[in-house]
Design an enzyme around this catalytic site. Structure first.
Site, short mmCIF file in Angstrom:
data_model
loop_
_atom_site.label_atom_id
_atom_site.label_comp_id
_atom_site.label_asym_id
_atom_site.label_seq_id
_atom_site.Cartn_x
_atom_site.Cartn_y
_atom_site.Cartn_z
N LYS A 123 34.50 32.68 45.34
CA LYS A 123 34.21 31.90 45.64
C LYS A 123 35.29 31.19 46.92
O LYS A 123 35.38 30.21 47.77
CB LYS A 123 34.49 30.29 44.49
CG LYS A 123 32.81 31.00 43.24
CD LYS A 123 33.22 29.16 43.04
CE LYS A 123 32.10 29.90 41.53
NZ LYS A 123 33.42 29.21 40.60
N LYS A 137 47.36 34.52 43.35
CA LYS A 137 47.61 33.75 44.52
C LYS A 137 48.54 32.98 45.11
O LYS A 137 48.41 32.65 45.73
CB LYS A 137 46.88 33.09 42.97
CG LYS A 137 45.60 32.74 43.36
CD LYS A 137 44.25 31.59 42.40
CE LYS A 137 42.80 32.32 42.93
NZ LYS A 137 42.40 30.79 42.17
N LYS A 183 37.12 42.10 45.32
CA LYS A 183 35.45 41.29 44.36
C LYS A 183 35.22 40.02 45.64
O LYS A 183 35.85 39.55 46.16
CB LYS A 183 36.02 40.91 43.24
CG LYS A 183 37.12 39.84 43.24
CD LYS A 183 37.47 38.94 42.28
CE LYS A 183 38.52 37.43 42.16
NZ LYS A 183 38.64 36.89 41.05
#
Ligand code: AMP
Ligand code: TRP
Length: 343
Positions: free
Chosen positions: A212, A125, A209
């Site tokens: 969300k 991230k 993957k």
């Protein structure tokens, strides 16, 4: 100090406790269900089961306040629609139990900067963020809060998808380190990762993957999505230019992902399933049909629950009480162990 144990079952054995959490940070998807949620429902009958909507974790990236409120309630209903029975298990919202934030501080004092820096989720991230983008300090300390979540409930077993394995390892290390420094305080948890379905990939970018947070609407199947849209997305899933149906996640990530989804949905082995198919089209059609059939009853139950907002509020209010009854004495024990004065 010996860790306090919980209720005993009919045979006088302590009932193992299960704990897990899901963030209300975006639309819940098929990966969340096959990797985590589905296991929750299995676990609730033979374990003392505690499940948490981790809204504090969601705040580590910017959230619209109204959306966060809406998604927190939606997540609670999805847990129940997926089969959680609040009269059997405990379902609550993380921020309602202040013990999480408090124990998180003690965990931040137990974890080292080096081990937090090694967390892949943080590295990914932080690396993705541009120089100007805001990266919250809480994104770095996130695994300390997650360890606190788990340790507060003396969880033996933590059902999660494969992406959470490393965080679970850290939670174990922190429990062991704390126990070693201050005496036996925490139960050391273990991850429970499903054999098939622990890492569902994005339908459009099958090497990443399903998630969300990433904006990939065509690659993500929402749990509340309508059947026509699910069928369309699976039909258009990225495969490869060969024709052979084979389970090989390295060489054929798209096809292998479809086999995994079908296998996880029907309870079959993806490798064995592959032998039954000779065309990608057939595989996609069966996969789409299986996913729609899997989600149909969940969506029907969700609609009933959404029609009764007071019912959801009552479940969450009851959940706080049950959760705090477990968490408060554990926090007190940890506070005393490190030398904080009783309050
Ligand atoms: P999150 O969406 O990050 O709150 O994840 C909630 C739970 O779903 C965790 O146990 C994750 O490991 C699991 N999970 C998330 N994405 C996937 C995926 N693509 N495949 C399987 N499990 C997943
Ligand atoms: N970090 C987990 C995720 O992103 C969510 C989570 C927070 C969690 N606390 C937890 C999962 C405790 C299991 C146990 O998926």
């Amino acid at each position: 100090m010996a860790p306090c144990r919980r209720s005993v079952d009919l045979y006088d054995r302590p009932v193992a406790r299960v704990f897990s959490g899901i963030q209300p940070s975006g639309d819940m998807h098929l990966g969340n269900y096959l990797g985590a949620l589905r296991q929750f429902a299995f676990d609730q009958y033979d374990h003392d089961a505690v499940f948490c909507i981790v809204d504090l974790h969601a705040l580590t990236v910017p959230q619209d306040p109204g959306e966060l409120r809406r998604r927190t309630l939606e997540a609670a209903r999805i847990h129940m629609a997926a089969g959680l029975d609040p009269s059997v298990c405990t379902l609550f919202v993380q921020s309602h139990v202040h013990e999480h934030a408090e124990l998180s501080w003690l965990m931040e004092c137990t974890a080292s900067v080096g081990e937090l820096r090694r967390m892949t989720q943080f590295k990914e991230k932080a690396d993705k963020a541009s120089d100007q983008e805001f990266v919250a300090a809480a994104l770095f300390t996130y695994p300390a809060l997650m360890a606190a979540d788990i340790l507060l409930y003396e969880a033996d077993r933590v059902p999660v998808g494969a992406d959470q394995r490393q965080h679970l390892e850290l939670a174990r290390d922190l429990a062991l380190r704390f126990n070693h420094r201050f005496g036996d305080t925490f139960v050391v948890p273990t991850a429970a990762v499903p054999r098939v379905g622990a890492r569902i990939m994005d339908l459009q970018r099958p090497t990443e993957k399903m998630s969300k947070s990433v904006i990939s609407p065509q690659g993500t199947v929402g749990l509340l999505e309508d059947a026509a849209s699910i069928v369309r997305k699976i039909r258009r899933a990225v495969t490869d230019t060969e024709v052979e149906v084979r389970y090989d996640p390295q060489a054929k990530p798209g096809v292998s992902n479809l086999l995994t989804i079908l296998g996880a949905t029907t309870g079959e082995d993806p490798e064995r399933l592959a032998r039954r198919y000779h065309q990608y089209g057939e595989l996609k059609a069966d996969c789409a049909e299986a996913v729609v059939a899997l989600l149909e009853p969940i969506q029907a139950r969700y609609a009933e629950l959404a029609a009764d907002p007071a019912g959801t509020a009552a479940v969450l209010a009851e959940g706080v009480g049950k959760a705090r009854a477990v968490a408060a004495p554990v926090l007190d024990r940890a506070r005393a162990a490190v030398g904080l004065l009783p309050r």
